[in-house]
Design an enzyme around this catalytic site. Structure first.
Site, mmCIF file in Angstrom:
data_model
loop_
_atom_site.group_PDB
_atom_site.id
_atom_site.type_symbol
_atom_site.label_atom_id
_atom_site.label_comp_id
_atom_site.label_asym_id
_atom_site.label_seq_id
_atom_site.Cartn_x
_atom_site.Cartn_y
_atom_site.Cartn_z
ATOM 1 N N LYS A 61 0.802 -1.233 0.000
ATOM 2 C CA LYS A 61 0.000 0.000 0.000
ATOM 3 C C LYS A 61 0.833 1.279 0.000
ATOM 4 O O LYS A 61 0.373 2.325 -0.473
ATOM 5 C CB LYS A 61 -0.942 -0.002 1.203
ATOM 6 N N SER A 311 0.920 -10.148 -0.766
ATOM 7 C CA SER A 311 0.734 -8.699 -0.780
ATOM 8 C C SER A 311 0.844 -8.025 0.574
ATOM 9 O O SER A 311 0.991 -6.800 0.646
ATOM 10 C CB SER A 311 -0.616 -8.355 -1.421
#
Length: 409
Positions: A61, A311
């Site tokens: 992110k 991720s």
């Protein structure tokens, strides 16, 4: 950085992602690419793990958040930024803002894990707790933006965010140029869209498969309809990809470029997390383990070499404990059951003797004597056992039944 906005599908192009990569130099890490022998044997060709769980703030992110905030005008920066998140996006916005000298406010739901709240504060954001779910925090953040003039930093539905996340695709091609399939978790779609733009521009032959939790899968019906549609999500351990509606910007890309979106169950997610921990020595959150879950579910469906994107690795320790137990149960290595005994001296020892013969390790024993369903001379025993697989679980239950016990799952 200048983005194309006349056509939704052309919002982001390869040059934008290359520009984002230059902007992120020295800000994000080039995370490791690790081979997985176990998954390679399962799939029948090399499988590599792109370890973005080792990124600063623990997820991808930061890439998109930094590019988005860096692209604000001086006047917008002066007004600060605001975001809403239960975890990864919050931390990415907080650190990106601090690195760029911008004031940040992050709204988080009251039930957000304490480690994520603490980390967001430590990265420099002012954290405001609001609502019970992310949607309520999101509404509060949007109201704050309207009232104060702060720039709202959306977690996935903005071209700058997609461009920043797309730098991960460039890294994959640099680290594994022979890749044939990339598997990536999908929530709102920013990461998958960015990777797809970067990879398909350079290697259109590479297949890109998205993965969603079956309990929060907004993309399959949206792709079928040809437009973003909202779905009612159910509880899922993969909260990082629990999104009820695709973002408009990423959907336009995914609808054209992704080769498919598959779903995985809660059992498959927990098994994947357990595998990452045991075999790859990686702490991965359930959303980050979703590509591994897809490989475990249908290994024959993926042409190798395969890159599975881990991720994120931000998982609350208490949640990890529950998930690991769930994963062990799904793998047949943890068995919980209840049975009734005559409440007399030696009854428990006799039952434990049966378990000893079949080599089941007793982790915990609980007794219930006051349930109105029980007879006057009965006691209910709850057992938690460590077992060696599905066949051993069946053997344990069969041995107990043959010894005359009524086994209740």
């Amino acid at each position: 950085m200048s983005f194309r906005t006349t056509d939704p599908f052309r919002n982001v192009i390869l040059d934008d992602i290359r520009g984002a990569q230059k902007m992120l130099s020295g800000v994000v890490r080039t995370t490791a690419m690790e081979g997985s022998r176990h998954l390679s044997q399962l799939v029948g060709s090399p499988v590599h793990l792109k370890c973005e769980n080792l990124q600063r703030t623990g997820s991808f992110k930061l890439r998109g958040a930094y590019v988005r905030i860096a692209g604000l005008s001086p006047e917008q920066r002066a007004a600060g930024v605001v975001a809403a998140s239960a975890g990864n996006h919050a931390q990415g916005v907080a650190l990106a803002s601090t690195l760029l000298g911008v004031r940040s406010t992050v709204f988080m739901p009251v039930g957000a894990p304490l480690p994520k709240v603490a980390a967001t504060r430590e990265y420099g954001a002012e954290v405001r707790m609001h609502g019970q779910v992310v949607d309520e925090a999101l509404a509060a953040a949007q109201e704050y933006a309207d009232r104060t003039g702060a720039a709202f930093i959306h977690p996935f539905d903005h071209p700058d965010i997609v461009a920043g996340q797309g730098t991960l695709g460039l890294e994959i091609l640099e680290q594994c140029p022979e890749v044939r399939t990339i598997v990536v978790g999908v929530g709102g779609g920013g990461l998958a869209a960015g990777i797809a733009i970067a990879v398909k521009a350079l290697r259109p032959d590479v297949r890109i498969i998205g993965v969603q939790a079956a309990n929060a899968a907004c993309y399959p019906p949206s792709l079928a309809a040809g437009r973003p549609v909202s779905v009612d999500t159910r509880q899922t351990m993969a909260d990082g990809i629990k999104v009820g509606r695709p973002g408009d910007v990423p959907f336009a890309v995914i609808n054209h470029l992704l080769d498919g979106v598959v779903t995985v169950t809660e059992d498959e997610l927990s098994s994947a997390l357990l595998l990452c921990l045991e075999r790859a020595k990686m702490v991965v959150e359930p959303a980050g383990a979703s590509p591994v879950a897809a490989l475990l579910s249908k290994p024959e469906s993926f042409e190798g070499p395969v890159v599975a994107v881990l991720s994120g690795g931000n998982v609350d320790p208490l949640l990890m404990q529950r998930i690991l137990r769930h994963g062990m149960a799904a793998a047949g290595r943890y068995l919980s059951l209840r049975l009734r005994l005559t409440d007399r001296p030696g009854a428990l020892a006799a039952m434990l003797g049966v378990l000893s013969v079949v080599d089941a390790n007793v982790l915990d024993v609980g007794h219930v004597r006051t349930d109105p369903r029980l007879g006057l001379t009965e006691v209910e025993v709850e057992l938690h056992l460590e077992t060696k697989g599905p066949e051993h679980c069946a053997e344990v239950q069969s041995a107990l039944r043959e010894a005359g016990y009524t086994v209740m799952s």
